[in-house]
Design a protein around this motif. Structure first.
Motif, PDB file in Angstrom:
ATOM      1  N   LEU A  67       0.816  -1.219   0.000  1.00 31.96           N
ATOM      2  CA  LEU A  67       0.000   0.000   0.000  1.00 31.96           C
ATOM      3  C   LEU A  67       0.845   1.262   0.000  1.00 31.96           C
ATOM      4  O   LEU A  67       0.496   2.261   0.617  1.00 31.96           O
ATOM      5  CB  LEU A  67      -0.940   0.002   1.212  1.00 31.96           C
ATOM      6  N   VAL A  68       1.977   1.218  -0.706  1.00 29.20           N
ATOM      7  CA  VAL A  68       2.854   2.384  -0.753  1.00 29.20           C
ATOM      8  C   VAL A  68       2.179   3.494  -1.545  1.00 29.20           C
ATOM      9  O   VAL A  68       1.479   3.248  -2.517  1.00 29.20           O
ATOM     10  CB  VAL A  68       4.219   2.016  -1.386  1.00 29.20           C
ATOM     11  N   GLN A  69       2.351   4.730  -1.104  1.00 26.05           N
ATOM     12  CA  GLN A  69       1.819   5.893  -1.793  1.00 26.05           C
ATOM     13  C   GLN A  69       2.915   6.954  -1.877  1.00 26.05           C
ATOM     14  O   GLN A  69       3.638   7.178  -0.907  1.00 26.05           O
ATOM     15  CB  GLN A  69       0.612   6.466  -1.046  1.00 26.05           C
ATOM     16  N   PRO A  70       3.054   7.612  -3.057  1.00 26.97           N
ATOM     17  CA  PRO A  70       4.044   8.694  -3.172  1.00 26.97           C
ATOM     18  C   PRO A  70       3.741   9.811  -2.175  1.00 26.97           C
ATOM     19  O   PRO A  70       2.578  10.105  -1.897  1.00 26.97           O
ATOM     20  CB  PRO A  70       3.865   9.173  -4.612  1.00 26.97           C
ATOM     21  N   ARG A  71       4.807  10.417  -1.654  1.00 27.62           N
ATOM     22  CA  ARG A  71       4.634  11.505  -0.689  1.00 27.62           C
ATOM     23  C   ARG A  71       5.370  12.753  -1.167  1.00 27.62           C
ATOM     24  O   ARG A  71       6.235  12.689  -2.021  1.00 27.62           O
ATOM     25  CB  ARG A  71       5.174  11.083   0.690  1.00 27.62           C
ATOM     26  N   ALA A 175      12.894   7.615  -7.171  1.00 26.70           N
ATOM     27  CA  ALA A 175      11.843   6.843  -6.505  1.00 26.70           C
ATOM     28  C   ALA A 175      11.831   5.406  -6.989  1.00 26.70           C
ATOM     29  O   ALA A 175      11.651   4.466  -6.207  1.00 26.70           O
ATOM     30  CB  ALA A 175      10.478   7.491  -6.741  1.00 26.70           C
ATOM     31  N   LEU A 176      12.021   5.190  -8.285  1.00 29.34           N
ATOM     32  CA  LEU A 176      11.947   3.824  -8.786  1.00 29.34           C
ATOM     33  C   LEU A 176      13.157   2.990  -8.379  1.00 29.34           C
ATOM     34  O   LEU A 176      13.127   1.758  -8.450  1.00 29.34           O
ATOM     35  CB  LEU A 176      11.708   3.784 -10.298  1.00 29.34           C
ATOM     36  N   LYS A 177      14.228   3.653  -7.910  1.00 32.27           N
ATOM     37  CA  LYS A 177      15.350   2.905  -7.333  1.00 32.27           C
ATOM     38  C   LYS A 177      15.007   2.423  -5.925  1.00 32.27           C
ATOM     39  O   LYS A 177      15.482   1.386  -5.477  1.00 32.27           O
ATOM     40  CB  LYS A 177      16.597   3.793  -7.270  1.00 32.27           C
ATOM     41  N   ILE A 178      14.209   3.213  -5.220  1.00 36.70           N
ATOM     42  CA  ILE A 178      13.893   2.921  -3.820  1.00 36.70           C
ATOM     43  C   ILE A 178      12.743   1.935  -3.692  1.00 36.70           C
ATOM     44  O   ILE A 178      12.804   0.980  -2.916  1.00 36.70           O
ATOM     45  CB  ILE A 178      13.568   4.228  -3.066  1.00 36.70           C
ATOM     46  N   THR A 179      11.677   2.165  -4.446  1.00 36.92           N
ATOM     47  CA  THR A 179      10.493   1.316  -4.355  1.00 36.92           C
ATOM     48  C   THR A 179      10.289   0.591  -5.673  1.00 36.92           C
ATOM     49  O   THR A 179       9.993   1.216  -6.692  1.00 36.92           O
ATOM     50  CB  THR A 179       9.235   2.142  -4.029  1.00 36.92           C
ATOM     51  N   THR A 219      19.526   1.611 -13.557  1.00 35.80           N
ATOM     52  CA  THR A 219      19.927   0.229 -13.247  1.00 35.80           C
ATOM     53  C   THR A 219      19.102  -0.323 -12.088  1.00 35.80           C
ATOM     54  O   THR A 219      19.532  -1.236 -11.396  1.00 35.80           O
ATOM     55  CB  THR A 219      21.425   0.168 -12.889  1.00 35.80           C
ATOM     56  N   SER A 220      17.929   0.230 -11.864  1.00 35.34           N
ATOM     57  CA  SER A 220      17.090  -0.205 -10.758  1.00 35.34           C
ATOM     58  C   SER A 220      16.452  -1.559 -11.077  1.00 35.34           C
ATOM     59  O   SER A 220      16.688  -2.150 -12.128  1.00 35.34           O
ATOM     60  CB  SER A 220      16.000   0.823 -10.487  1.00 35.34           C
ATOM     61  N   ASP A 221      15.621  -2.042 -10.151  1.00 37.98           N
ATOM     62  CA  ASP A 221      14.901  -3.296 -10.357  1.00 37.98           C
ATOM     63  C   ASP A 221      13.468  -3.064 -10.810  1.00 37.98           C
ATOM     64  O   ASP A 221      12.702  -4.009 -10.974  1.00 37.98           O
ATOM     65  CB  ASP A 221      14.887  -4.102  -9.047  1.00 37.98           C
ATOM     66  N   SER A 222      13.073  -1.809 -10.981  1.00 41.16           N
ATOM     67  CA  SER A 222      11.709  -1.506 -11.378  1.00 41.16           C
ATOM     68  C   SER A 222      11.504  -1.733 -12.873  1.00 41.16           C
ATOM     69  O   SER A 222      12.459  -1.756 -13.649  1.00 41.16           O
ATOM     70  CB  SER A 222      11.365  -0.053 -11.025  1.00 41.16           C
ATOM     71  N   ILE A 223      10.243  -1.912 -13.248  1.00 40.75           N
ATOM     72  CA  ILE A 223       9.879  -2.074 -14.660  1.00 40.75           C
ATOM     73  C   ILE A 223       9.412  -0.717 -15.175  1.00 40.75           C
ATOM     74  O   ILE A 223       8.553  -0.080 -14.577  1.00 40.75           O
ATOM     75  CB  ILE A 223       8.775  -3.126 -14.843  1.00 40.75           C
TER      76      ILE A 223
END
Length: 327
Positions: A67-71, A175-179, A219-223
């Motif tokens: 349930l992550v939401q951008p802040r 953000a996409l590196k973190i989540t 190089t993150s793990d996000s798509i």
């Protein structure tokens, strides 16, 4: 042992993905242990901390928070959702389905690929006319991989943040590196289209170039999923920034038949003549056919009927076709 306030601070920093704060509190814990004469424990803690912040240290895959939401500023750039749209609910050409199955397979087996020095596909460019399933594809990838879907509309971003677009884009890519999640950039090519004065055009093109550079460097793990309705007008050189280019089209007769049956199955009478409906729907997008089916179902509900009528479906398909001609 660490004090209660230090333990709480560590947990807060971890939950908030605040790496610098986490390291700072951990160093305080190590210093406290040294003052108490626990020199061996303090040395071990410092060694672990140094390993954690060393640039060369292997990074763990970014964790997915429920349930992550951008802040903060990100809340104005991204919207988050947890879609429930499995791949089996989409009606696709064989080529598109095979490509999506390949992406899902590589993502699910990313660790095996990594052991051999290979990376899973995760940077996708979706090309095709409106309503053909590009947005739904992003939702399907998130559903199948059990990841949050983050959506950013480029035209909105540019309109609201003219002059600050590059810095806002960097925020998104941080953000996409973190989540870990599926990050959907809809109509990204709108950055290259003329809107307003010469300064505005230059700004948008600079931002488009920044976007493509950030994709290439990521190089993150996000798509990352970028979508465009204007593939023919794009510079083919940008295709190399993506791991795969997936092209969408309006459904053919077989796909139209499957789509109609899927959407109307719950309220279709046994004697419904599907062969009458298919020709009227050919040429419409997946989205337009779906909406026509939904309108026919609404008619049945409002008329207190237990099934849809063929006439109602034909009427709504014809309306959609006429509307398309006038656009």
């Amino acid at each position: 042992m660490a004090r209660a306030d230090q333990i709480k601070a560590l947990f807060r920093a971890y939950a908030g993905n605040e790496d610098a704060q986490f390291i700072s509190v951990a160093l305080q814990v190590a210093a406290d242990e040294a003052r108490r004469g626990h020199s061996k424990l303090a040395a071990e803690l410092r060694e672990l901390i140094e390993k954690a912040r060393a640039p060369a240290a292997p990074r763990a895959r970014a964790r997915t928070l429920p349930l992550v939401q951008p802040r903060g500023e990100l809340a104005e750039l991204l919207t988050a959702q947890y879609p429930q749209h499995p791949l089996k609910h989409m009606v696709l050409s064989r080529e598109v389905e095979q490509k999506l199955q390949r992406v899902l397979l590589e993502q699910r087996q990313h660790e095996r690929l990594s052991e051999h020095g290979l990376a899973a596909r995760r940077k996708l460019l979706l090309v095709g006319p409106p309503g053909t399933g590009k947005t739904m594809t992003a939702a399907v990838l998130a559903t199948e991989l059990k990841l949050p879907l983050f959506t950013a509309r480029f035209d909105s971003l540019i309109t609201k943040f003219m002059g600050e677009s590059a810095s806002k884009l960097r925020l998104v890519f941080e953000a996409l590196k973190i989540t870990r999640g599926v990050y959907f950039f809809d109509e990204f090519d709108s950055l290259g289209m003329q809107r307003g004065g010469q300064h505005d055009v230059a700004e948008m093109r600079r931002t488009l170039n920044m976007f493509l550079q950030l994709i290439e460097q990521d190089t993150s793990d996000s798509i990352i999923v970028a979508a465009t309705n204007h593939g023919a007008s794009l510079d083919t050189a940008l295709f190399r920034r993506f791991d795969d280019v997936i092209r969408y089209a309006t459904p053919d007769e077989a796909q139209v038949d499957e789509l109609l049956r899927n959407r109307l199955a719950m309220m279709a009478p046994a004697d419904l003549n599907w062969s009458n409906l298919v020709p009227r729907a050919v040429g419409l997008s997946h989205s337009e056919i779906t909406k026509a089916c939904e309108d026919a179902i609404k008619d049945a509900i409002l008329d207190e009927r237990s099934s849809i009528s063929e006439k109602s479906v034909l009427t709504h398909l014809q309306e959609r076709a006429a509307s398309q001609l006038h656009n």
